[in-house]
Design a protein around this motif. Structure first.
Motif, PDB file in Angstrom:
ATOM      1  N   LEU A 109     -48.495 138.880  70.200  1.00 29.18           N
ATOM      2  CA  LEU A 109     -49.364 137.732  69.942  1.00 29.18           C
ATOM      3  C   LEU A 109     -50.681 138.188  69.308  1.00 29.18           C
ATOM      4  CD1 LEU A 109     -49.026 135.337  73.009  1.00 29.18           C
ATOM      5  CD2 LEU A 109     -47.671 135.445  70.934  1.00 29.18           C
ATOM      6  N   PRO A 110     -51.227 137.373  68.403  1.00 29.95           N
ATOM      7  CA  PRO A 110     -52.452 137.760  67.682  1.00 29.95           C
ATOM      8  C   PRO A 110     -53.728 137.573  68.507  1.00 29.95           C
ATOM      9  CG  PRO A 110     -51.681 135.636  66.918  1.00 29.95           C
ATOM     10  CD  PRO A 110     -50.653 136.122  67.880  1.00 29.95           C
ATOM     11  N   PHE A 111     -53.589 137.306  69.800  1.00 31.82           N
ATOM     12  CA  PHE A 111     -54.767 137.186  70.657  1.00 31.82           C
ATOM     13  C   PHE A 111     -54.377 137.543  72.079  1.00 31.82           C
ATOM     14  CE2 PHE A 111     -52.816 132.967  70.312  1.00 31.82           C
ATOM     15  CZ  PHE A 111     -52.529 132.692  71.641  1.00 31.82           C
ATOM     16  N   ASP A 112     -55.391 137.901  72.848  1.00 36.33           N
ATOM     17  CA  ASP A 112     -55.209 138.174  74.269  1.00 36.33           C
ATOM     18  C   ASP A 112     -55.495 136.884  75.010  1.00 36.33           C
ATOM     19  OD1 ASP A 112     -55.370 138.857  76.910  1.00 36.33           O
ATOM     20  OD2 ASP A 112     -56.829 140.473  76.658  1.00 36.33           O
ATOM     21  N   ILE A 113     -54.519 136.422  75.775  1.00 37.06           N
ATOM     22  CA  ILE A 113     -54.637 135.121  76.439  1.00 37.06           C
ATOM     23  C   ILE A 113     -55.853 135.037  77.355  1.00 37.06           C
ATOM     24  CG2 ILE A 113     -53.150 135.759  78.372  1.00 37.06           C
ATOM     25  CD1 ILE A 113     -52.072 132.901  78.316  1.00 37.06           C
ATOM     26  N   ASN A 114     -56.280 136.187  77.901  1.00 40.38           N
ATOM     27  CA  ASN A 114     -57.405 136.207  78.840  1.00 40.38           C
ATOM     28  C   ASN A 114     -58.743 136.511  78.177  1.00 40.38           C
ATOM     29  OD1 ASN A 114     -55.788 135.746  81.212  1.00 40.38           O
ATOM     30  ND2 ASN A 114     -55.028 137.835  80.969  1.00 40.38           N
ATOM     31  N   ASN A 115     -58.736 136.676  76.868  1.00 44.81           N
ATOM     32  CA  ASN A 115     -59.940 137.082  76.150  1.00 44.81           C
ATOM     33  C   ASN A 115     -60.652 135.867  75.572  1.00 44.81           C
ATOM     34  OD1 ASN A 115     -61.922 138.294  74.667  1.00 44.81           O
ATOM     35  ND2 ASN A 115     -60.565 139.628  73.507  1.00 44.81           N
ATOM     36  N   ILE A 116     -61.838 135.559  76.093  1.00 43.07           N
ATOM     37  CA  ILE A 116     -62.589 134.386  75.648  1.00 43.07           C
ATOM     38  C   ILE A 116     -62.987 134.517  74.178  1.00 43.07           C
ATOM     39  CG2 ILE A 116     -64.706 133.039  76.024  1.00 43.07           C
ATOM     40  CD1 ILE A 116     -64.568 133.915  78.956  1.00 43.07           C
ATOM     41  N   THR A 117     -63.240 135.717  73.716  1.00 39.77           N
ATOM     42  CA  THR A 117     -63.706 135.915  72.342  1.00 39.77           C
ATOM     43  C   THR A 117     -62.632 135.580  71.316  1.00 39.77           C
ATOM     44  OG1 THR A 117     -63.047 138.245  72.383  1.00 39.77           O
ATOM     45  CG2 THR A 117     -65.310 137.728  73.043  1.00 39.77           C
ATOM     46  N   SER A 118     -61.403 135.356  71.762  1.00 40.28           N
ATOM     47  CA  SER A 118     -60.327 135.058  70.808  1.00 40.28           C
ATOM     48  C   SER A 118     -60.181 133.556  70.583  1.00 40.28           C
ATOM     49  CB  SER A 118     -59.006 135.628  71.317  1.00 40.28           C
ATOM     50  OG  SER A 118     -58.626 134.988  72.524  1.00 40.28           O
ATOM     51  N   LYS A 119     -61.220 132.752  70.900  1.00 41.70           N
ATOM     52  CA  LYS A 119     -61.142 131.298  70.781  1.00 41.70           C
ATOM     53  C   LYS A 119     -60.709 130.861  69.390  1.00 41.70           C
ATOM     54  CE  LYS A 119     -61.948 127.001  72.086  1.00 41.70           C
ATOM     55  NZ  LYS A 119     -61.118 126.305  73.069  1.00 41.70           N
ATOM     56  N   LYS A 120     -61.312 131.469  68.346  1.00 36.74           N
ATOM     57  CA  LYS A 120     -60.939 131.083  66.983  1.00 36.74           C
ATOM     58  C   LYS A 120     -59.483 131.412  66.699  1.00 36.74           C
ATOM     59  CE  LYS A 120     -65.368 131.103  64.567  1.00 36.74           C
ATOM     60  NZ  LYS A 120     -66.155 131.677  63.446  1.00 36.74           N
ATOM     61  N   ASN A 121     -59.039 132.582  67.149  1.00 34.98           N
ATOM     62  CA  ASN A 121     -57.646 132.953  66.929  1.00 34.98           C
ATOM     63  C   ASN A 121     -56.705 132.020  67.677  1.00 34.98           C
ATOM     64  OD1 ASN A 121     -57.425 134.914  65.023  1.00 34.98           O
ATOM     65  ND2 ASN A 121     -56.920 136.575  66.423  1.00 34.98           N
ATOM     66  N   LYS A 122     -57.127 131.585  68.865  1.00 39.66           N
ATOM     67  CA  LYS A 122     -56.288 130.662  69.629  1.00 39.66           C
ATOM     68  C   LYS A 122     -56.120 129.337  68.891  1.00 39.66           C
ATOM     69  CE  LYS A 122     -57.093 132.432  74.295  1.00 39.66           C
ATOM     70  NZ  LYS A 122     -57.563 132.110  75.656  1.00 39.66           N
ATOM     71  N   LEU A 123     -57.194 128.884  68.211  1.00 38.24           N
ATOM     72  CA  LEU A 123     -57.078 127.656  67.432  1.00 38.24           C
ATOM     73  C   LEU A 123     -56.241 127.878  66.175  1.00 38.24           C
ATOM     74  CD1 LEU A 123     -60.668 126.108  67.703  1.00 38.24           C
ATOM     75  CD2 LEU A 123     -58.571 125.321  68.808  1.00 38.24           C
ATOM     76  N   LYS A 124     -56.371 129.057  65.588  1.00 37.49           N
ATOM     77  CA  LYS A 124     -55.586 129.369  64.390  1.00 37.49           C
ATOM     78  C   LYS A 124     -54.098 129.435  64.716  1.00 37.49           C
ATOM     79  CE  LYS A 124     -55.297 132.694  60.574  1.00 37.49           C
ATOM     80  NZ  LYS A 124     -55.880 133.919  59.979  1.00 37.49           N
TER      81      LYS A 124
END
Length: 571
Positions: A109-124
């Motif tokens: 996955l292109p983001f860590d589910i527990n990582n808050i800093t990945s908010k933009k990636n989570k939306l992408k």
């Protein structure tokens, strides 16, 4: 393709052979036994691969990575006592794999589910975020909310009727989103900010009771509870009193909270706009917060009131900080700084002992000569107790109200004096009909189709500044979830309101000619309300942001990170 959803397999299915489909949530290899948690929208089930039973199947399963999409055929069995997991609903059973079909392997996955800093990636990669997180559960609850609302309104004889998306631009408080017409060059449709005029036209059509769960579009600054496109529960009725409509809506919302949260709500309180502003500084009060504002100019002799004080323009208010003497001085300094940041410079934190006022965290000594009788009245008004601090703020009313509403929420949060399991519901009524805008002219507080509380035409023309509206907002825990009003159903009053907000005859005809024309044909008295589905779902799922209850939200800068929209138009 499958016989069961993962989360629906139960102990009664033990010894049955089943087929499931889903994604690999987690994988644990302990040598000759491989455990794979398979997940679909219903939940998780543990699948077991045993090397000694089928080494080829075991080796194929070893190649799998998390989030790979698979199909499993296997037999349900009870887990051994030590391996039971009572934290999940399928934790007492597992599936012994017999066959495995791999639909697709997954990249990491292109983001860590527990990582808050990945908010933009989570939306992408929102489609992956939904698959893995509680957003999926939020969307299920949203589905239940919609079903319950539709069921309630249908039972109460409302008709579900659609209104157009491509329509004319009408001034409703925000910028319109425009759609160019191919057939009519240089002309545009506007996407609706709400179905306001169409639902009023439906009342003129004799529909009587209308509802629609509809997308609305507003080009305005975004925040935690606002998106450029949002979903509205739109409701309009004819021949119904305001109190009956509010009763129905209160019943609908109460049933919703009982169904989704298992919370039985008390009868909703009713408060006027002016009372709410006076007590809480806001028209969206969170009544769980016990801190109230009190005007104290009446308790002070003239020599102690600020020289430029004008009761029509200013407020001298006080409120207490419960157990404020026990708060660290750094925290008190932050409150003072926050208040001054909002252009309110006259702020005093006071300690009162034996009917004597001591300045606390303030350089200027004030009220030092106030007699004990006056101090006693202020203490009684604010219900001051031992260790409480008294805050006194002076300034222009609008500024004082704004900062006090904000700071009382900050203090309540810091002191943890709000019970988060409580629910505070209140109707706020009788808002001002008009407000002064930056150009020193009038604009509508809600919208220009809101009926004046008193239909005295002469008084409305003579003094629009003090006119009140026949309006009502529903507030829950400081969040406005719905608002509505009695509508204007007489053409003459509608034209006067348009004129007051600066629309001359030409603009009235250009923008609202079709609507004014419709008011000539036996328009019934009617009223309505609109609820924000996104905000209701946010509250019922304990979410902090409406983006957590929308499948594909925009960013706070109104961008869709999945598609990259908006784009430049290519000719």
């Amino acid at each position: 393709m499958r016989t069961h959803y993962c989360g629906h397999i139960k102990k009664k299915d033990i010894s049955q052979k089943i087929t499931i489909c889903g994604w690999i949530h987690k994988k644990r290899n302990i040598g000759k036994v491989l455990f794979i948690d398979v997940r679909d929208r219903s939940g998780i089930i543990q699948v077991v691969f045993i090397f000694q039973k089928n080494n080829k199947l075991f080796q194929l399963a070893e190649t799998l990575k998390n989030e790979s999409c698979i199909k499993i055929f296997g037999k349900v069995q009870e887990r051994s006592f030590k391996n039971k997991n009572l934290n999940i609903k399928t934790g007492e059973i597992e599936v012994i794999a017999i066959k495995l079909k791999i639909f697709n392997y997954s990249k990491k996955l292109p983001f860590d589910i527990n990582n808050i800093t990945s908010k933009k990636n989570k939306l992408k990669f929102r489609y992956l975020d939904i698959r893995q997180t509680n957003i999926l559960n939020n969307l299920k609850i949203r589905h239940l909310i919609v079903n319950n609302i539709i069921s309630f309104l249908n039972k109460n004889k409302f008709l579900n009727i659609e209104t157009p998306f491509l329509t004319s631009s009408t001034p409703e408080g925000a910028r319109d989103y425009l759609v160019p017409s191919r057939i009519y060059p240089k002309k545009f449709y506007a996407l609706p900010q709400s179905p306001q005029l169409f639902k009023q036209l439906l009342m003129i059509s004799g529909i009587d009771r209308y509802y629609q769960i509809v997308k609305c579009f507003r080009d305005e600054d975004l925040r935690a509870n606002r998106q450029p496109e949002f979903t509205q529960i739109d409701i309009e009725v004819s021949f119904m009193s305001e109190s009956k409509l509010r009763y129905l809506m209160e019943k609908m919302i109460s049933q919703l909270w009982l169904k989704i949260k298992n919370v039985k709500l008390k009868k909703m309180k009713i408060m006027s706009f002016h009372e709410s502003i006076k007590k809480f500084g806001t028209d969206k009060p969170d009544l769980r917060n016990p801190i109230k504002l009190f005007d104290i100019h009446n308790f002070l002799k003239k020599e102690f009131i600020f020289k430029d004080f004008d009761i029509k323009k200013h407020r001298i208010i006080s409120f207490k900080i419960p157990n404020g003497m026990k708060i660290k001085s750094q925290k008190i300094n932050l409150y003072v700084k926050e208040i001054k940041k909002n252009n309110v410079n006259s702020i005093h934190i006071l300690e009162i002992k034996n009917f004597t006022i001591f300045n606390f965290h303030t350089k200027k000594i004030i009220f030092e000569n106030i007699n004990k009788n006056e101090i006693k009245k202020i203490i009684q008004k604010n219900q001051l107790e031992k260790n409480d601090l008294l805050v006194v703020i002076y300034g222009f009313s609008d500024l004082v109200n704004k900062i006090c509403a904000k700071i009382r929420d900050i203090i309540a949060r810091d002191l943890k004096i709000i019970n988060s399991s409580d629910w505070s519901f209140v109707w706020i009524k009788h808002f001002p009909l008009f407000k002064k805008n930056n150009k020193n002219s009038f604009s509508s507080v809600h919208h220009p189709f809101t009926s004046p509380l008193n239909n005295n035409i002469e008084e409305l023309i003579k003094n629009p500044k003090i006119a009140l509206s026949n309006s009502y907002d529903m507030i829950i825990n400081g969040q406005e979830i719905g608002g509505g009003s009695i509508r204007i159903h007489k053409k003459k009053i509608q034209e006067i309101v348009f004129k007051i907000i600066g629309l001359n005859k030409k603009i009235q005809k250009e923008k609202f000619g079709f609507f004014l024309r419709s008011l000539k044909y036996g328009t019934p008295p009617h009223a309505g309300i609109a609820f924000g589905l996104d905000r209701i779902t946010m509250l019922l799922t304990d979410s902090k942001n409406i983006s957590d209850v929308i499948a594909f939200p925009k960013t706070t800068s109104a961008r869709c990170l999945i598609t990259g929209a908006p784009h430049y138009l290519k000719k």
